[in-house]
Each structure stands twice: as structure tokens, then as C-alpha cells.
Design an enzyme around this catalytic site. Structure first.
Site, PDB file in Angstrom:
ATOM      1  N   ASP A 165     122.916  34.595  56.961  1.00  0.00           N
ATOM      2  CA  ASP A 165     122.743  36.108  56.263  1.00  0.00           C
ATOM      3  C   ASP A 165     121.713  35.555  55.697  1.00  0.00           C
ATOM      4  OD1 ASP A 165     122.746  37.967  54.129  1.00  0.00           O
ATOM      5  OD2 ASP A 165     124.953  37.297  53.381  1.00  0.00           O
ATOM      6  N   GLY A 166     120.429  36.789  55.477  1.00  0.00           N
ATOM      7  CA  GLY A 166     119.577  36.452  55.234  1.00  0.00           C
ATOM      8  C   GLY A 166     117.953  36.306  55.827  1.00  0.00           C
ATOM      9  N   GLY A 167     116.954  37.744  56.016  1.00  0.00           N
ATOM     10  CA  GLY A 167     116.196  37.599  56.685  1.00  0.00           C
ATOM     11  C   GLY A 167     116.436  37.797  57.645  1.00  0.00           C
ATOM     12  N   GLY A 186     120.607  35.982  46.342  1.00  0.00           N
ATOM     13  CA  GLY A 186     120.718  37.155  45.422  1.00  0.00           C
ATOM     14  C   GLY A 186     119.961  38.066  45.625  1.00  0.00           C
ATOM     15  N   PHE A 187     118.928  38.270  46.433  1.00  0.00           N
ATOM     16  CA  PHE A 187     118.073  39.445  46.965  1.00  0.00           C
ATOM     17  C   PHE A 187     118.098  39.545  48.648  1.00  0.00           C
ATOM     18  CE2 PHE A 187     117.219  37.843  43.121  1.00  0.00           C
ATOM     19  CZ  PHE A 187     116.759  38.948  41.880  1.00  0.00           C
ATOM     20  N   HIS A 229     129.029  44.235  55.793  1.00  0.00           N
ATOM     21  CA  HIS A 229     129.034  43.664  54.259  1.00  0.00           C
ATOM     22  C   HIS A 229     128.491  44.329  53.244  1.00  0.00           C
ATOM     23  CE1 HIS A 229     127.823  38.823  53.896  1.00  0.00           C
ATOM     24  NE2 HIS A 229     126.552  39.486  53.246  1.00  0.00           N
ATOM     25  N   SER A 264     125.008  44.912  55.911  1.00  0.00           N
ATOM     26  CA  SER A 264     124.806  44.715  54.926  1.00  0.00           C
ATOM     27  C   SER A 264     124.422  45.725  53.436  1.00  0.00           C
ATOM     28  CB  SER A 264     123.654  43.245  54.025  1.00  0.00           C
ATOM     29  OG  SER A 264     123.713  43.386  52.919  1.00  0.00           O
ATOM     30  N   MET A 320     124.052  30.599  54.552  1.00  0.00           N
ATOM     31  CA  MET A 320     122.852  31.559  53.983  1.00  0.00           C
ATOM     32  C   MET A 320     121.605  30.773  54.254  1.00  0.00           C
ATOM     33  SD  MET A 320     124.629  33.825  52.070  1.00  0.00           S
ATOM     34  CE  MET A 320     123.076  34.403  51.515  1.00  0.00           C
ATOM     35  N   MET A 376     129.285  36.649  45.046  1.00  0.00           N
ATOM     36  CA  MET A 376     128.100  35.629  45.287  1.00  0.00           C
ATOM     37  C   MET A 376     128.702  36.048  42.852  1.00  0.00           C
ATOM     38  SD  MET A 376     124.537  36.960  46.709  1.00  0.00           S
ATOM     39  CE  MET A 376     125.647  37.903  47.923  1.00  0.00           C
ATOM     40  N   MET A 414     127.308  40.708  43.368  1.00  0.00           N
ATOM     41  CA  MET A 414     126.604  39.730  42.019  1.00  0.00           C
ATOM     42  C   MET A 414     126.340  40.209  40.799  1.00  0.00           C
ATOM     43  SD  MET A 414     122.799  40.102  44.328  1.00  0.00           S
ATOM     44  CE  MET A 414     123.024  39.914  46.141  1.00  0.00           C
ATOM     45  N   GLY A 432     120.640  43.216  56.248  1.00  0.00           N
ATOM     46  CA  GLY A 432     120.522  44.221  55.585  1.00  0.00           C
ATOM     47  C   GLY A 432     118.750  45.843  55.927  1.00  0.00           C
ATOM     48  N   SER A 433     118.043  44.842  55.111  1.00  0.00           N
ATOM     49  CA  SER A 433     116.636  45.413  55.014  1.00  0.00           C
ATOM     50  C   SER A 433     116.757  45.928  56.985  1.00  0.00           C
ATOM     51  CB  SER A 433     115.603  44.252  54.829  1.00  0.00           C
ATOM     52  OG  SER A 433     115.741  44.236  53.726  1.00  0.00           O
ATOM     53  N   HIS A 473     131.495  39.068  50.439  1.00  0.00           N
ATOM     54  CA  HIS A 473     130.232  38.497  50.087  1.00  0.00           C
ATOM     55  C   HIS A 473     130.237  37.780  48.848  1.00  0.00           C
ATOM     56  CE1 HIS A 473     126.555  35.913  50.924  1.00  0.00           C
ATOM     57  NE2 HIS A 473     127.346  34.868  50.196  1.00  0.00           N
ATOM     58  N   ASP A 529     128.202  42.672  49.430  1.00  0.00           N
ATOM     59  CA  ASP A 529     127.202  41.480  48.110  1.00  0.00           C
ATOM     60  C   ASP A 529     127.796  42.257  47.114  1.00  0.00           C
ATOM     61  OD1 ASP A 529     125.698  40.037  50.013  1.00  0.00           O
ATOM     62  OD2 ASP A 529     124.004  41.673  50.521  1.00  0.00           O
TER      63      ASP A 529
HETATM   64  C1  DX5 Z   1     121.065  38.196  49.971  1.00  0.00           C
HETATM   65  C2  DX5 Z   1     122.753  38.464  50.346  1.00  0.00           C
HETATM   66  C3  DX5 Z   1     122.419  38.948  51.850  1.00  0.00           C
HETATM   67  C4  DX5 Z   1     121.794  40.415  51.878  1.00  0.00           C
HETATM   68  C5  DX5 Z   1     120.535  40.339  52.823  1.00  0.00           C
HETATM   69  O1  DX5 Z   1     121.838  37.134  49.070  1.00  0.00           O
HETATM   70  O2  DX5 Z   1     123.551  37.650  50.608  1.00  0.00           O
HETATM   71  O3  DX5 Z   1     123.757  39.920  52.567  1.00  0.00           O
HETATM   72  O4  DX5 Z   1     121.478  41.572  52.027  1.00  0.00           O
HETATM   73  O5  DX5 Z   1     119.310  41.149  52.761  1.00  0.00           O
HETATM   74  P1  DX5 Z   1     118.300  40.761  54.308  1.00  0.00           P
HETATM   75  O6  DX5 Z   1     118.443  41.360  55.559  1.00  0.00           O
HETATM   76  O7  DX5 Z   1     117.216  41.912  54.165  1.00  0.00           O
HETATM   77  O8  DX5 Z   1     117.877  39.867  54.082  1.00  0.00           O
HETATM   78 ZN    ZN Z   2     125.451  38.620  51.816  1.00  0.00          ZN
END
Ligand code: DX5
Ligand code: ZN
Length: 238
Positions: free
Chosen positions: A176-178, A143-144, A34, A9, A138, A69, A38, A198-199, A67, A36
């Protein structure tokens, strides 16, 4: 070799130099990128639009997964398809006529998916799962980037898997996320087949290639049965 797919991401990448980390992620075995999107209305953050997709399309052959949002996703498909997008994930939340965007995506010849937030039940998918190629569970609130993984989503991933096996066995179960080397084995054991990260990929100080290798190693250990299982967490969530 793990059959689980990785979707880096770019929300966690350096926007001043997107091309290089994306190329590295592709070289290291990324399955799709991916993206995102928003609007600071559907979620309390704003990110990127079709112009970024257009730039990415020039630097990678990987599928670009969008994605959404945003409120009113129906209004943006043509612009994103023209920019080079390959698939779209629309949220169940806020979309009371969800078949409309799904049909629009299909009409444009692209893959369609539905996303559900951590507090949304898997049961809402019953009437839509036959019509989509992907379900996105999710594992944080959207959002972040870099938020804490919501562990109560683990049993839900299993319920989504069951629904899919009944109605649409080809459908992917994406999370998706964490997602990192610690949580990746948990979601795969629960039934996920595509992991967005992502991170854990673009924010790893060791670099993109080492980060992807770390995730793959953790996933391969699930398949070998040699991973270290977090027993108390699994017992709580199953
Ligand atoms: C959050 C996004 C994710 C985000 C995940 O709203 O949909 O795709 O980039 O980031 P990490 O992997 O850092 O949680
Ligand atoms: Zn996403």
C-alpha cells in the site's frame, strides 16, 4: 491473466461522487475496495468513518477492506461491521496487544490483517502471522495519498513472503502506497499478491477503467516475463 489482486483506495477519489468511480473500479476488475480510516492522532491526517462504509455498501458488492490508521482500533470494529465492512487491517505499531484486535475481528466473522510501516522489520510478524489472513506492507508512511514509493521495502516484501510460506501459506501479502504501473511489477516480483492503489487509479486523468487496464498490462508483463526491469533499482534493493 494476472492472479494479482487490485484494491483501489478511495482516499484518492472525489468524495463528492464516490459511487461512480467505485462502480467503475468494480467493473474494471477491482478485487476489493480499500478504505483508509485516520484519526489525526495515529497519523497526521483525518479521513473517513463508518458512515462512508455504509454508503459504499449500498453501491458495490465488492468486499470493503478497512485500513485502520487510528489509536485504539479495538473500539471501532462493531460500528464498522454494522456498516458493512468485510476485513480489517490493524497496525503493528502502537498495538502492544495485537492479538486482542485480531481475535475481536475473527469473533465478528471478518478477515483480519496486520500492517507494518516502512521502517518496521518483517521479523515483528513472527508471532502473529499464523493468526491473520493478510499482511499489509506499507510502501509509504501511512497518512496521505500520492506519496513517493519507499524502495527499501522491496526486500522486506520478500522476507514477509518467506515468513508466510513457513507459517501461513494462505495469507495474502498486500502492499500500500505509491503503487503505479512502474512500481507494481517491482512489488509483484518481490512477492506481493494484493496491490492497493489510490492515485494511480482514481487520480489518473484517463479515467478509472484506463488506469486499471494500465496496471493490469504492467502486471501481465511480469507474468509473461516481458516487462522492462529497472535493473539498477533492483540491484540496489536486493
Ligand atoms: C496511505 C494509505 C493508502 C493511500 C495510497 O496512508 O494507506 O491506502 O490511499 O495512496 P496512493 O496509491 O496514492 O499512494
Ligand atoms: Zn491504506
Amino acid at each position: 491473466m494476472s492472479m494479482v489482486r487490485l484494491a483501489p483506495s478511495i482516499l484518492a477519489a472525489d468524495f463528492a461522487r464516490l459511487g461512480q468511480p467505485v462502480a467503475e473500479a468494480a467493473e474494471a476488475g477491482g478485487d476489493r475496495i480499500h478504505v483508509d480510516v485516520m484519526d489525526r492522532h495515529f497519523v497526521p491526517n483525518r479521513s473517513m468513518g463508518a458512515v462512508v462504509v455504509q454508503s459504499l455498501r449500498r453501491v458495490t458488492h465488492l468486499p470493503l477492506e478497512i485500513h485502520l490508521m487510528i489509536s485504539d482500533p479495538d473500539l471501532c470494529f462493531e460500528e464498522f461491521v454494522a456498516a458493512g465492512s468485510d476485513s480489517f487491517l490493524a497496525h503493528w505499531e502502537g498495538n502492544t496487544t495485537l492479538h486482542r484486535p485480531v481475535q475481536q475481528i475473527r469473533t465478528l466473522g471478518k478477515r483480519a490483517g496486520v500492517a507494518i510501516n516502512p521502517a518496521t522489520s518483517a521479523a515483528v510478524l513472527e508471532e502473529i502471522v499464523q493468526d491473520v489472513d493478510q499482511v499489509l506492507v506499507m510502501t509509504v508512511n501511512p497518512g496521505f495519498r500520492h506519496q513517493q514509493f519507499v524502495r527499501t521495502t522491496l526486500p522486506k516484501i520478500g522476507r514477509v513472503r518467506e515468513l508466510i510460506e513457513c507459517g501461513q501459506p494462505e495469507c495474502e501479502v498486500e502492499v500500500d502506497g505509491g503503487i503505479d504501473a512502474g512500481t507494481a511489477p517491482l512489488v509483484v516480483r518481490a512477492g506481493a499478491t494484493v496491490l492497493v492503489a489510490g492515485s494511480a487509479i482514481f487520480g489518473d486523468p484517463r479515467g478509472v477503467t484506463a488506469a486499471m487496464e494500465g496496471l493490469r498490462t504492467a502486471l501481465n508483463q511480469v507474468e509473461d516475463g516481458t516487462e522492462l526491469v529497472e535493473r539498477p533499482a533492483l540491484q540496489r534493493s536486493q
